[in-house]
Design a protein around this motif. Sequence first.
Motif, PDB file in Angstrom:
ATOM      1  N   SER A   1      52.164 -27.010  22.583  1.00  0.00           N
ATOM      2  CA  SER A   1      52.507 -26.173  24.008  1.00  0.00           C
ATOM      3  C   SER A   1      52.511 -27.295  25.298  1.00  0.00           C
ATOM      4  CB  SER A   1      51.447 -25.314  24.193  1.00  0.00           C
ATOM      5  OG  SER A   1      51.557 -24.586  25.591  1.00  0.00           O
ATOM      6  N   GLN A   2      53.732 -27.108  26.078  1.00  0.00           N
ATOM      7  CA  GLN A   2      53.677 -27.705  27.097  1.00  0.00           C
ATOM      8  C   GLN A   2      52.824 -27.251  28.311  1.00  0.00           C
ATOM      9  OE1 GLN A   2      58.059 -28.597  27.368  1.00  0.00           O
ATOM     10  NE2 GLN A   2      57.423 -30.787  26.843  1.00  0.00           N
ATOM     11  N   VAL A   3      52.444 -26.167  28.290  1.00  0.00           N
ATOM     12  CA  VAL A   3      51.621 -25.447  29.352  1.00  0.00           C
ATOM     13  C   VAL A   3      50.168 -25.569  29.044  1.00  0.00           C
ATOM     14  CG1 VAL A   3      53.693 -24.456  30.232  1.00  0.00           C
ATOM     15  CG2 VAL A   3      52.337 -23.396  28.661  1.00  0.00           C
ATOM     16  N   ASP A   4      49.445 -25.319  30.177  1.00  0.00           N
ATOM     17  CA  ASP A   4      47.930 -25.284  29.828  1.00  0.00           C
ATOM     18  C   ASP A   4      47.607 -23.784  29.800  1.00  0.00           C
ATOM     19  OD1 ASP A   4      45.382 -26.291  29.708  1.00  0.00           O
ATOM     20  OD2 ASP A   4      46.156 -27.674  31.301  1.00  0.00           O
ATOM     21  N   ASP A   5      46.292 -23.388  29.874  1.00  0.00           N
ATOM     22  CA  ASP A   5      45.842 -22.116  29.733  1.00  0.00           C
ATOM     23  C   ASP A   5      46.223 -21.021  30.757  1.00  0.00           C
ATOM     24  OD1 ASP A   5      44.101 -23.423  31.195  1.00  0.00           O
ATOM     25  OD2 ASP A   5      42.351 -22.301  30.318  1.00  0.00           O
ATOM     26  N   ASP A   6      46.725 -21.755  32.236  1.00  0.00           N
ATOM     27  CA  ASP A   6      46.813 -21.085  33.195  1.00  0.00           C
ATOM     28  C   ASP A   6      48.444 -20.808  33.729  1.00  0.00           C
ATOM     29  OD1 ASP A   6      46.962 -23.673  33.874  1.00  0.00           O
ATOM     30  OD2 ASP A   6      45.987 -23.562  35.803  1.00  0.00           O
ATOM     31  N   GLY A   7      49.311 -21.292  32.612  1.00  0.00           N
ATOM     32  CA  GLY A   7      50.697 -21.532  32.581  1.00  0.00           C
ATOM     33  C   GLY A   7      51.245 -22.625  33.339  1.00  0.00           C
ATOM     34  N   LYS A   8      50.219 -23.701  33.816  1.00  0.00           N
ATOM     35  CA  LYS A   8      50.691 -24.787  34.620  1.00  0.00           C
ATOM     36  C   LYS A   8      50.830 -25.925  33.455  1.00  0.00           C
ATOM     37  CE  LYS A   8      48.668 -23.845  39.203  1.00  0.00           C
ATOM     38  NZ  LYS A   8      47.778 -24.184  40.033  1.00  0.00           N
ATOM     39  N   PRO A   9      51.531 -26.943  33.921  1.00  0.00           N
ATOM     40  CA  PRO A   9      51.873 -28.140  33.062  1.00  0.00           C
ATOM     41  C   PRO A   9      50.636 -28.696  32.539  1.00  0.00           C
ATOM     42  CG  PRO A   9      53.262 -28.290  34.933  1.00  0.00           C
ATOM     43  CD  PRO A   9      52.184 -27.308  35.144  1.00  0.00           C
ATOM     44  N   ASN A  10      50.824 -29.052  31.382  1.00  0.00           N
ATOM     45  CA  ASN A  10      49.743 -29.657  30.404  1.00  0.00           C
ATOM     46  C   ASN A  10      49.074 -30.912  31.485  1.00  0.00           C
ATOM     47  OD1 ASN A  10      49.046 -28.365  28.261  1.00  0.00           O
ATOM     48  ND2 ASN A  10      50.403 -29.286  27.177  1.00  0.00           N
ATOM     49  N   ARG A  11      47.739 -30.985  31.390  1.00  0.00           N
ATOM     50  CA  ARG A  11      47.004 -32.009  32.045  1.00  0.00           C
ATOM     51  C   ARG A  11      46.784 -33.376  31.051  1.00  0.00           C
ATOM     52  NH1 ARG A  11      42.045 -28.894  33.533  1.00  0.00           N
ATOM     53  NH2 ARG A  11      42.694 -27.808  31.734  1.00  0.00           N
ATOM     54  N   THR A  12      46.698 -34.272  31.574  1.00  0.00           N
ATOM     55  CA  THR A  12      46.671 -35.710  30.536  1.00  0.00           C
ATOM     56  C   THR A  12      45.406 -36.433  31.013  1.00  0.00           C
ATOM     57  OG1 THR A  12      48.150 -37.031  31.655  1.00  0.00           O
ATOM     58  CG2 THR A  12      49.223 -35.648  30.223  1.00  0.00           C
ATOM     59  N   GLY A  13      44.564 -36.116  31.671  1.00  0.00           N
ATOM     60  CA  GLY A  13      43.523 -37.092  32.209  1.00  0.00           C
ATOM     61  C   GLY A  13      42.326 -37.110  31.284  1.00  0.00           C
ATOM     62  N   ASN A  14      41.570 -38.213  31.200  1.00  0.00           N
ATOM     63  CA  ASN A  14      40.397 -38.022  30.097  1.00  0.00           C
ATOM     64  C   ASN A  14      39.118 -38.657  30.983  1.00  0.00           C
ATOM     65  OD1 ASN A  14      41.016 -40.989  30.571  1.00  0.00           O
ATOM     66  ND2 ASN A  14      42.473 -40.861  28.962  1.00  0.00           N
ATOM     67  N   VAL A  15      38.257 -39.128  30.366  1.00  0.00           N
ATOM     68  CA  VAL A  15      37.100 -39.781  30.951  1.00  0.00           C
ATOM     69  C   VAL A  15      37.244 -40.940  31.612  1.00  0.00           C
ATOM     70  CG1 VAL A  15      34.808 -40.498  30.153  1.00  0.00           C
ATOM     71  CG2 VAL A  15      35.587 -38.468  29.126  1.00  0.00           C
ATOM     72  N   LEU A  16      38.079 -41.729  31.124  1.00  0.00           N
ATOM     73  CA  LEU A  16      38.268 -43.056  31.586  1.00  0.00           C
ATOM     74  C   LEU A  16      38.952 -42.842  33.152  1.00  0.00           C
ATOM     75  CD1 LEU A  16      38.337 -46.118  31.562  1.00  0.00           C
ATOM     76  CD2 LEU A  16      40.518 -46.097  30.316  1.00  0.00           C
ATOM     77  N   THR A  17      40.187 -42.114  32.959  1.00  0.00           N
ATOM     78  CA  THR A  17      40.759 -41.885  34.425  1.00  0.00           C
ATOM     79  C   THR A  17      39.831 -41.121  35.340  1.00  0.00           C
ATOM     80  OG1 THR A  17      41.773 -39.653  33.688  1.00  0.00           O
ATOM     81  CG2 THR A  17      43.010 -41.790  33.138  1.00  0.00           C
ATOM     82  N   ALA A  18      38.875 -40.233  34.991  1.00  0.00           N
ATOM     83  CA  ALA A  18      38.262 -39.450  35.677  1.00  0.00           C
ATOM     84  C   ALA A  18      37.049 -40.341  36.584  1.00  0.00           C
ATOM     85  CB  ALA A  18      37.387 -38.549  35.326  1.00  0.00           C
ATOM     86  N   THR A  19      36.705 -41.368  35.830  1.00  0.00           N
ATOM     87  CA  THR A  19      35.728 -42.514  36.057  1.00  0.00           C
ATOM     88  C   THR A  19      36.288 -43.528  37.001  1.00  0.00           C
ATOM     89  OG1 THR A  19      34.691 -42.447  33.888  1.00  0.00           O
ATOM     90  CG2 THR A  19      34.344 -44.427  35.157  1.00  0.00           C
ATOM     91  N   THR A  20      37.601 -43.609  36.793  1.00  0.00           N
ATOM     92  CA  THR A  20      38.257 -44.603  37.817  1.00  0.00           C
ATOM     93  C   THR A  20      38.600 -43.899  39.282  1.00  0.00           C
ATOM     94  OG1 THR A  20      39.527 -45.543  35.976  1.00  0.00           O
ATOM     95  CG2 THR A  20      40.433 -45.689  38.202  1.00  0.00           C
ATOM     96  N   HIS A  21      38.667 -42.533  38.939  1.00  0.00           N
ATOM     97  CA  HIS A  21      38.869 -41.830  40.322  1.00  0.00           C
ATOM     98  C   HIS A  21      37.527 -41.527  41.059  1.00  0.00           C
ATOM     99  CE1 HIS A  21      43.095 -40.679  39.849  1.00  0.00           C
ATOM    100  NE2 HIS A  21      42.646 -39.678  38.851  1.00  0.00           N
ATOM    101  N   ILE A  22      36.584 -41.599  40.542  1.00  0.00           N
ATOM    102  CA  ILE A  22      35.253 -41.502  40.988  1.00  0.00           C
ATOM    103  C   ILE A  22      35.012 -42.822  41.758  1.00  0.00           C
ATOM    104  CG2 ILE A  22      32.844 -41.183  40.657  1.00  0.00           C
ATOM    105  CD1 ILE A  22      33.243 -39.389  38.422  1.00  0.00           C
ATOM    106  N   ILE A  23      35.052 -43.839  41.004  1.00  0.00           N
ATOM    107  CA  ILE A  23      34.857 -45.246  41.523  1.00  0.00           C
ATOM    108  C   ILE A  23      35.631 -45.401  42.773  1.00  0.00           C
ATOM    109  CG2 ILE A  23      34.880 -47.744  40.959  1.00  0.00           C
ATOM    110  CD1 ILE A  23      33.957 -46.957  38.245  1.00  0.00           C
ATOM    111  N   THR A  24      36.796 -45.094  42.719  1.00  0.00           N
ATOM    112  CA  THR A  24      37.606 -45.382  43.839  1.00  0.00           C
ATOM    113  C   THR A  24      37.684 -44.660  44.990  1.00  0.00           C
ATOM    114  OG1 THR A  24      39.631 -45.695  42.326  1.00  0.00           O
ATOM    115  CG2 THR A  24      40.372 -45.139  44.525  1.00  0.00           C
ATOM    116  N   VAL A  25      37.108 -43.358  44.709  1.00  0.00           N
ATOM    117  CA  VAL A  25      36.562 -42.569  45.813  1.00  0.00           C
ATOM    118  C   VAL A  25      35.416 -43.054  46.618  1.00  0.00           C
ATOM    119  CG1 VAL A  25      35.780 -40.047  46.599  1.00  0.00           C
ATOM    120  CG2 VAL A  25      37.928 -40.452  45.114  1.00  0.00           C
ATOM    121  N   VAL A  26      34.438 -43.379  45.942  1.00  0.00           N
ATOM    122  CA  VAL A  26      32.972 -43.749  46.236  1.00  0.00           C
ATOM    123  C   VAL A  26      32.932 -45.368  46.996  1.00  0.00           C
ATOM    124  CG1 VAL A  26      31.891 -42.245  45.021  1.00  0.00           C
ATOM    125  CG2 VAL A  26      32.121 -44.326  44.012  1.00  0.00           C
ATOM    126  N   VAL A  27      34.101 -46.205  46.546  1.00  0.00           N
ATOM    127  CA  VAL A  27      33.908 -47.516  46.943  1.00  0.00           C
ATOM    128  C   VAL A  27      34.605 -47.259  48.234  1.00  0.00           C
ATOM    129  CG1 VAL A  27      34.307 -50.021  46.520  1.00  0.00           C
ATOM    130  CG2 VAL A  27      33.696 -48.353  44.667  1.00  0.00           C
TER     131      VAL A  27
END
Length: 467
Positions: free
Chosen positions: A11-37
């Motif tokens: 499926s190319q859509v998620d459970d709410d009908g929006k496009p599939n998300r592709t983020g993972n633990v590594l990308t989320a960790t990067t976002h966290i570090i970017t925001v707090v630094v």
Amino acid sequence: MDVETNGKTVSQVDDDGKPNRTGNVLTATTHIITVVVGAGVLALPWAMAQLGWMGGVGVMVTFSCISIFTYNLLADCYRYPHPVSGSRNYTYMQAVKSYLGGRMHIACGIVQYSKLAGITVGYTITTSTSLVAIKKAGCFHRHGHQAYCKFSNNPFMAAFGVLQIFLSQIPNFHELTWLSAIACITSFGYALIGSGLSLSVLLQGQGRPTSINGVGVGPELSGEDKMWRIFSAMGNIALACSYSTVVFDIMDTLKSSPPECKQMKKANLLGITTMTALFLACGSLGYSAFGDKTPGNILTGFGFYEPFWLVDIGNIFIIMHMLGAYQVLAQVFFLIVEMGAKMMWPVSDFVHKEYPCRIGKMTLNLNKFRLVWRTIFVIISTSLAMAMPFFNEFLALLGAFGFWPLIVFFPIQMHIAQRQVKTFSLRWCALQLLSSVCLLVSLAATVGAIHGISHNLSKYKPFMYKQ
């Protein structure tokens, strides 16, 4: 819509009908570090100097442990009513409304958007401080370290405000992905420059004496002022630990399998652990280099004079970060006000009509309400910054204001509602005790920051401060 991949239907859509998300633990960790630094990292050596080795390390580690625990509770609230199979909450406020109801939803909005508005004032102060520091670095380099090199922040704040008025007219500026890349590179840049310069002082054997209890009480510091500084230092550390305003935005990038809450918990652990290591390194190196004389911001307080060009590069990085970060956060505040205006005046041309405006090869849509409202907001935030241009105290106030409600209170109350924790059970009492202690810490830090601002205002006339 489904597609065939390697013999499997995907499926190319998620459970709410929006496009599939592709983020993972590594990308989320990067976002966290970017925001707090952020620029608050450069205030941590000063906070360490006020608290000393025992208090400084203890507070940083304690706040980090509390953050991991409560952000994990928050991760479970991304879906309602079940952490894995429930429907998604796209914003922090939506999660609060789902679990705690409308009144808490309004209270959360007031705190969250007040903090966002306050951060724009803090960014204006930070930018002007760095611009003045660049001018002072050149002055000291030309005329010697004992020269009188004090300049007003006001012209730099006014220029920054004018620039932000123009940038604020660009709709959806927060969607420009290159801003996050610039913020990440520049924030790590100035944090590493500050830490590296501190380390060079130590390697040259020029480090100052430090203490397990921090700056000592004496002729230059009364016991009462020591207490206020400790409270303000805790606020600085609390601000450095915060990414609550964007935690649901980060989770909304994660793919749905494995469950977002499980991925986010791993990212919380990795991100906050990395953050804590960086904070301890920056705070410890800065305090070891300057001891009791540690400046409020190690790149703008002139603990370092040479190489002046490297200090300038560090401050340029801060300015670049603040320039984009201001809009990234302000746009969230702008949009909520404009959504409310459109609901209140559904047929007003002043609120709704867009006017195409061509600038070179770029076409912008201008709106009268957006032009007036955003301009007024930037003028007010710039004026407040000019009246109270006190870096450490204002950062401490922002940290203290948001720490308890957004990082502790709402996650705990949502967890209690989600898991139906019985009132006065052992777990309920432990959670409420943690919330109560953090409330006291936030109140103390808030009072300390307000005292510091009022003390500085008694010494400097508003709009007349020179750095």
